[in-house]
Design a protein around this motif. Structure first.
Motif, PDB file in Angstrom:
ATOM      1  N   HIS A   1       1.103  -1.082  -0.190  1.00 49.70           N
ATOM      2  CA  HIS A   1      -0.125  -0.159   0.134  1.00 49.70           C
ATOM      3  C   HIS A   1       0.672   1.052  -0.416  1.00 49.70           C
ATOM      4  O   HIS A   1       0.966   2.220   0.890  1.00 49.70           O
TER       5      HIS A   1
ATOM      6  N   GLU B   1      -4.515  -0.483  -5.567  1.00 50.03           N
ATOM      7  CA  GLU B   1      -4.459   0.239  -6.658  1.00 50.03           C
ATOM      8  C   GLU B   1      -2.617   0.937  -7.030  1.00 50.03           C
ATOM      9  O   GLU B   1      -3.116   2.557  -6.847  1.00 50.03           O
TER      10      GLU B   1
ATOM     11  N   ASN C   1      -8.339   0.590  -8.058  1.00 48.88           N
ATOM     12  CA  ASN C   1     -10.032   2.023  -8.102  1.00 48.88           C
ATOM     13  C   ASN C   1      -9.558   2.269  -9.350  1.00 48.88           C
ATOM     14  O   ASN C   1      -9.340   2.262  -9.744  1.00 48.88           O
TER      15      ASN C   1
ATOM     16  N   ALA D   1      -1.874  12.940 -14.621  1.00 45.09           N
ATOM     17  CA  ALA D   1      -1.941  11.619 -14.513  1.00 45.09           C
ATOM     18  C   ALA D   1      -2.826  10.467 -15.281  1.00 45.09           C
ATOM     19  O   ALA D   1      -3.249   9.955 -15.293  1.00 45.09           O
TER      20      ALA D   1
ATOM     21  N   PHE E   1     -10.918   9.890   7.281  1.00 41.35           N
ATOM     22  CA  PHE E   1     -12.244   8.766   6.722  1.00 41.35           C
ATOM     23  C   PHE E   1     -12.551   8.097   7.802  1.00 41.35           C
ATOM     24  O   PHE E   1     -13.169   6.928   7.850  1.00 41.35           O
TER      25      PHE E   1
HETATM   26  C1  GBH Z   1      -7.162   5.217  -1.894  1.00 43.38           C
HETATM   27  O1  GBH Z   1      -6.822   6.250  -2.283  1.00 43.38           O
HETATM   28  C2  GBH Z   1      -7.001   4.763  -0.781  1.00 43.38           C
HETATM   29  O2  GBH Z   1      -6.297   3.324  -0.961  1.00 43.38           O
HETATM   30  C3  GBH Z   1      -6.562   5.157   0.830  1.00 43.38           C
HETATM   31  O3  GBH Z   1      -5.084   5.301   0.993  1.00 43.38           O
HETATM   32  C4  GBH Z   1      -6.359   6.172   0.994  1.00 43.38           C
HETATM   33  O4  GBH Z   1      -6.362   6.865   2.315  1.00 43.38           O
HETATM   34  C5  GBH Z   1      -8.172   6.842   0.630  1.00 43.38           C
HETATM   35  O5  GBH Z   1      -8.882   5.897  -1.164  1.00 43.38           O
HETATM   36  C6  GBH Z   1      -8.742   8.076   0.867  1.00 43.38           C
HETATM   37  O6  GBH Z   1      -8.381   8.609   0.068  1.00 43.38           O
HETATM   38  O7  GBH Z   1      -9.736  11.673 -11.543  1.00 43.38           O
HETATM   39  O8  GBH Z   1      -7.231  12.130 -10.970  1.00 43.38           O
HETATM   40  O9  GBH Z   1      -9.490  13.371  -9.441  1.00 43.38           O
HETATM   41  C7  GBH Z   1      -8.031   6.461  -3.385  1.00 43.38           C
HETATM   42  C8  GBH Z   1      -7.722   7.135  -4.472  1.00 43.38           C
HETATM   43  C9  GBH Z   1      -8.717   8.970  -5.115  1.00 43.38           C
HETATM   44  C10 GBH Z   1      -8.031   7.117  -6.733  1.00 43.38           C
HETATM   45  C11 GBH Z   1      -9.444  10.074  -5.156  1.00 43.38           C
HETATM   46  C12 GBH Z   1      -8.624   8.541  -7.721  1.00 43.38           C
HETATM   47  C13 GBH Z   1      -9.741  10.291  -8.300  1.00 43.38           C
HETATM   48  C14 GBH Z   1      -8.110  10.837  -9.179  1.00 43.38           C
HETATM   49  N1  GBH Z   1      -8.868   8.061  -5.190  1.00 43.38           N
HETATM   50  N2  GBH Z   1      -9.314   9.858  -7.256  1.00 43.38           N
HETATM   51  S1  GBH Z   1      -8.596  12.030 -10.574  1.00 43.38           S
END
Ligand code: GBH
Length: 464
Positions: free
Chosen positions: A127, A172, A227, A318, A429
């Motif tokens: 992770h 992820e 994800n 990204a 969270f």
């Molecule tokens: C998870 O990631 C993680 O596994 C965890 O560790 C973390 O704490 C938790 O969620 C909360 O964040 O399209 O460029 O705007 C979440 C990952 C977050 C991936 C939002 C895609 C949008 C990216 N996601 N995200 S974008």
């Protein structure tokens, strides 16, 4: 969620797995103890401006020292399952040299204590906390890192296989590759499309190689966690908006689903890889390794990604190749992360996975939300928005079950408020509030609500 929907009691299938999740760097702290080596997050968090407030995971929730109490709390909350991750630099401090017995011993104790408390452990091997020594040799952009990961996976599996049934190789890979090496918002903070695509491939290879090692060791429940997000198609088939949504869906979802579950990269992804990185890092035979059968697919769902065609839009780093695609601002209701709340997206995603990749059981390994939680003077944390969020997403998961999807469980992100990566400790969270001054844990209203959900294996409706 409407009041009508909230009134309907919904039961989940017998054996449905309920639980909560965490990750090592986000909760453990004890960053320099018992021989742990530095990870890329220790380094990145020290880069000025990288993490909100200059926060680091040095102490985090101090779970490394408080695991007994935290497990007692999990038991009080009636959690049947707990998903945690193992810190690679604790187990093998420089990623390639000697194994650190004191680091391993922590997970040995943790698993024993979970089992004593009647809680089923779900172990994730990666992770995001890559040993810094491996990053110094190129990190995930280099094939060698995948080989080292497979060795590490074998070490942890040898130790815990007699007690841990369900294994997740990688959490992820999209985030690790494209936020870590593409946009640079996560560790190691590199900003190159070439590096990001190479990292993505090597993370997939790491998953495949580790799957081989675990299988050889007798593992029968091997998974990886992705994800995933629906990318709603705003336009008509074939028009610019539809093409934009398709490319983003390919990069975010199919780039990982197709290699693992179909043994090939989608065409639009290969085109972008070729353009940004060439194809030289993809060896003959890699896709056969990557597509070793898995037993379960973990899904982290937060929200859909909305895009539109927009000729002047610059590339989103990204999403290499996304020039001309606008990433639309989220519409309310929003969480404290600014993320939209859209439970229907979860149903849509699960139904699509079942249709496009049949035969793989699914589990939601993360779902949850940050809100601005504040304890009252009575020490109670009232978090009705989180309860609403979780209730809505459980109804969405149930709708997928009703449509025939083989969904095996649902784990809340997260057990505890914790180090929310680039956002630091400001985003909460947890089902449990953490006071970072004295490390006191306060179960929020949502924790009590979730305990009742688990106890009756579903949602009782407003009057139950
Ligand atoms: C998870 O990631 C993680 O596994 C965890 O560790 C973390 O704490 C938790 O969620 C909360 O964040 O399209 O460029 O705007 C979440 C990952 C977050 C991936 C939002 C895609 C949008 C990216 N996601 N995200 S974008």
């Amino acid at each position: 969620t409407t009041i009508e929907a909230g009134d309907r009691p919904l039961l989940f299938p017998p054996g449905f797995v309920w639980g909560a999740a965490t990750a090592a760097y986000q909760i453990e702290g004890a960053a320099r103890e018992d021989g742990r080596g530095p990870s890329i997050w220790d380094t990145f968090a020290r880069r000025p401006g990288a993490v909100a407030g200059g926060d680091t995971g040095d102490v985090a929730c101090d779970h490394y020292h408080r695991h007994r109490d935290d497990i007692a709390l999990m038991a009080e909350l009636g959690l049947p399952a707990y998903r945690f991750s193992v810190s690679w630099p604790r187990v093998r401090p420089d990623g390639a040299g000697p194994v650190n017995p004191r680091g391993l011993a922590f997970y040995d104790r943790l698993v024993d204590e979970l089992l004593e408390a009647g809680i089923t452990p779900y172990a994730t091997l990666y992770h995001w906390d890559l040993p810094q020594a491996l990053e110094d040799r190129g990190g995930w952009t280099e094939r060698d890192t995948a080989l080292r990961f497979a060795e590490y996976a074998g070490v942890v599996h040898d130790l815990l296989a007699d007690r841990v049934a369900t294994w997740t190789t990688v959490n992820e890979p999209w985030v690790a590759a494209f936020l870590g090496y593409g946009s640079g918002v996560h560790a190691p903070g590199r900003t190159s499309a070439r590096d990001a695509f190479r990292a993505a491939h090597h993370l997939l290879l790491a998953h495949g190689l580790a799957t081989g090692v675990l299988r050889e060791g007798g593992a029968r429940q091997i998974s990886l966690t992705l994800n995933l997000a629906p990318v709603p198609t705003p336009g008509a088939p074939g028009d610019a908006a539809d093409a934009a949504a398709d490319l983003v869906d390919a990069l975010l979802n199919r780039q990982f689903l197709d290699p693992v579950l179909r043994g090939r990269y989608p065409g639009p992804v290969l085109e972008q890889v070729d353009r940004a990185a060439g194809l030289g890092h993809i060896a003959a035979g890699d896709l056969a390794v990557i597509s070793e059968p898995i037993d379960l697919l973990g899904i982290n769902y937060y929200n859909p990604t909305y895009v539109a065609a927009s000729p002047g839009a610059p590339e989103n780093p990204a999403f290499p190749g996304s020039r001309g695609i606008a990433f639309l601002p989220a519409e309310p209701p929003l969480t404290a992360m600014g993320w939209p709340i859209d439970p229907d997206g979860l149903t849509e995603l699960l139904v699509r996975l079942d249709r496009d990749y049949p035969g793989v059981p699914l589990i939601v390994t993360e779902n949850g939300a940050a809100f601005d939680d504040v304890p009252g003077p009575d020490g109670r944390v009232r978090d009705p928005f989180r309860i609403g969020y979780l209730d809505g997403h459980l109804r969405a998961a149930h709708a997928a079950l009703a449509a025939g999807v083989d969904l095996r469980g649902y784990l809340v992100w997260s057990l505890l408020d914790n180090f929310e990566w680039a956002e630091g400790y400001g985003k909460r969270f947890g089902l449990v509030y953490v006071d970072y001054v004295d490390q006191r844990r306060l179960p929020k209203d949502s924790a009590h609500w979730f305990r009742d959900v688990i106890a009756r294996n579903g949602l009782g409706g407003n009057t139950a």
